[in-house]
Write a protein that holds these residues in place. Sequence first.
Motif, mmCIF file in Angstrom:
data_model
loop_
_atom_site.group_PDB
_atom_site.id
_atom_site.type_symbol
_atom_site.label_atom_id
_atom_site.label_comp_id
_atom_site.label_asym_id
_atom_site.label_seq_id
_atom_site.Cartn_x
_atom_site.Cartn_y
_atom_site.Cartn_z
ATOM 1 N N LEU A 110 46.860 65.246 42.552
ATOM 2 C CA LEU A 110 46.446 64.301 43.586
ATOM 3 C C LEU A 110 46.051 62.995 42.913
ATOM 4 O O LEU A 110 45.411 63.003 41.862
ATOM 5 C CB LEU A 110 45.236 64.824 44.371
ATOM 6 N N GLN A 111 46.432 61.884 43.534
ATOM 7 C CA GLN A 111 46.054 60.565 43.019
ATOM 8 C C GLN A 111 45.292 59.801 44.086
ATOM 9 O O GLN A 111 45.739 59.694 45.221
ATOM 10 C CB GLN A 111 47.282 59.750 42.610
ATOM 11 N N SER A 112 44.133 59.286 43.716
ATOM 12 C CA SER A 112 43.395 58.391 44.595
ATOM 13 C C SER A 112 43.165 57.088 43.827
ATOM 14 O O SER A 112 43.191 57.065 42.596
ATOM 15 C CB SER A 112 42.071 59.010 45.050
ATOM 16 N N THR A 113 42.974 56.011 44.575
ATOM 17 C CA THR A 113 42.772 54.702 43.962
ATOM 18 C C THR A 113 41.420 54.152 44.387
ATOM 19 O O THR A 113 41.099 54.103 45.567
ATOM 20 C CB THR A 113 43.889 53.727 44.380
ATOM 21 N N ILE A 114 40.633 53.763 43.395
ATOM 22 C CA ILE A 114 39.313 53.186 43.611
ATOM 23 C C ILE A 114 39.433 51.699 43.312
ATOM 24 O O ILE A 114 39.867 51.324 42.219
ATOM 25 C CB ILE A 114 38.269 53.834 42.673
ATOM 26 N N ARG A 115 39.078 50.859 44.273
ATOM 27 C CA ARG A 115 39.168 49.411 44.084
ATOM 28 C C ARG A 115 37.782 48.790 44.137
ATOM 29 O O ARG A 115 36.941 49.209 44.931
ATOM 30 C CB ARG A 115 40.053 48.782 45.147
ATOM 31 N N GLY A 116 37.582 47.803 43.299
ATOM 32 C CA GLY A 116 36.308 47.088 43.275
ATOM 33 C C GLY A 116 36.430 45.853 42.415
ATOM 34 O O GLY A 116 37.529 45.477 41.995
ATOM 35 N N LYS A 117 35.298 45.234 42.145
ATOM 36 C CA LYS A 117 35.276 44.042 41.297
ATOM 37 C C LYS A 117 34.304 44.250 40.158
ATOM 38 O O LYS A 117 33.284 44.915 40.308
ATOM 39 C CB LYS A 117 34.864 42.811 42.104
ATOM 40 N N GLN A 118 34.636 43.673 39.021
ATOM 41 C CA GLN A 118 33.762 43.651 37.853
ATOM 42 C C GLN A 118 33.848 42.261 37.262
ATOM 43 O O GLN A 118 34.951 41.784 36.963
ATOM 44 C CB GLN A 118 34.174 44.702 36.830
ATOM 45 N N ASP A 119 32.735 41.626 37.112
ATOM 46 C CA ASP A 119 32.697 40.266 36.577
ATOM 47 C C ASP A 119 33.655 39.348 37.326
ATOM 48 O O ASP A 119 34.336 38.512 36.736
ATOM 49 C CB ASP A 119 33.017 40.257 35.075
ATOM 50 N N GLY A 120 33.754 39.537 38.649
ATOM 51 C CA GLY A 120 34.590 38.692 39.485
ATOM 52 C C GLY A 120 36.072 39.028 39.479
ATOM 53 O O GLY A 120 36.852 38.403 40.183
ATOM 54 N N LYS A 121 36.482 40.025 38.712
ATOM 55 C CA LYS A 121 37.900 40.411 38.651
ATOM 56 C C LYS A 121 38.148 41.614 39.563
ATOM 57 O O LYS A 121 37.387 42.584 39.553
ATOM 58 C CB LYS A 121 38.292 40.787 37.229
ATOM 59 N N ALA A 122 39.229 41.559 40.336
ATOM 60 C CA ALA A 122 39.622 42.685 41.189
ATOM 61 C C ALA A 122 40.266 43.752 40.312
ATOM 62 O O ALA A 122 41.279 43.503 39.652
ATOM 63 C CB ALA A 122 40.589 42.214 42.266
ATOM 64 N N LEU A 123 39.668 44.941 40.284
ATOM 65 C CA LEU A 123 40.149 46.045 39.455
ATOM 66 C C LEU A 123 40.462 47.254 40.317
ATOM 67 O O LEU A 123 39.934 47.392 41.422
ATOM 68 C CB LEU A 123 39.091 46.442 38.420
ATOM 69 N N GLU A 124 41.313 48.119 39.774
ATOM 70 C CA GLU A 124 41.584 49.390 40.421
ATOM 71 C C GLU A 124 41.647 50.477 39.366
ATOM 72 O O GLU A 124 42.128 50.259 38.258
ATOM 73 C CB GLU A 124 42.862 49.347 41.244
ATOM 74 N N THR A 125 41.105 51.636 39.738
ATOM 75 C CA THR A 125 41.203 52.820 38.897
ATOM 76 C C THR A 125 42.020 53.843 39.655
ATOM 77 O O THR A 125 41.666 54.224 40.770
ATOM 78 C CB THR A 125 39.813 53.401 38.560
ATOM 79 N N ARG A 126 43.133 54.231 39.066
ATOM 80 C CA ARG A 126 43.925 55.317 39.632
ATOM 81 C C ARG A 126 43.398 56.602 39.004
ATOM 82 O O ARG A 126 43.403 56.743 37.781
ATOM 83 C CB ARG A 126 45.413 55.157 39.317
#
Length: 187
Positions: free
Chosen positions: A132-148
């Motif tokens: 199963l793959q889920s994607t977590i999206r957020g920001k760090q130091d103003g950069k849009a990041l995603e963790t799969r």
Amino acid sequence: MRARPLPVLVLLALAGATGCGSDGDKPTKTVAATTQVVRGFQFRSVMPAGWTDVSDQIAGSSSQDLPYDLALGDRTAPGFKPSLVVARKRGGAIGSSTLQEIEATIRKTDPPAKGQSVDDAKPLQLGRVEALQSTIRGKQDGKALETRRIIAKHGGTLYTISFTSAVGDARADAALARLLSGWRWTS
């Protein structure tokens, strides 16, 4: 704000899904000028050249504190440096739990931080094993990041792959696709 060695999203994604210690091989064998074989406990795969061991950069952790088989980063990437952590956990209810139950437990024990979102988990194959793959999206130091976050069970062990990159980073997306398509279980 000072730069963190590995994105906070990676550590958050792993908080609810890690276990046994690290005894996997380091990613050292080169198979071609543009790829390298990476190995861990009961698996191997291929990553682009330039992805190197960054286990020394997991802030405040050792393989006993945050057990993992691989911690790699693309030090050659422009801008945000993508990272990969493969962790595993054995025992407990893992053997009798479905991936959907494990995903639900991870979400309950490690809910998204303020400002983060988590997509519904999607099925995929990891070395011919259901995952199963889920994607977590957020920001760090103003950069849009995603963790799969990809979870799979093999041989009574839960494997959690956390791959963090900037949103829309085509080079990182290609590296993750290569890792997943090249994944082979070794036992």
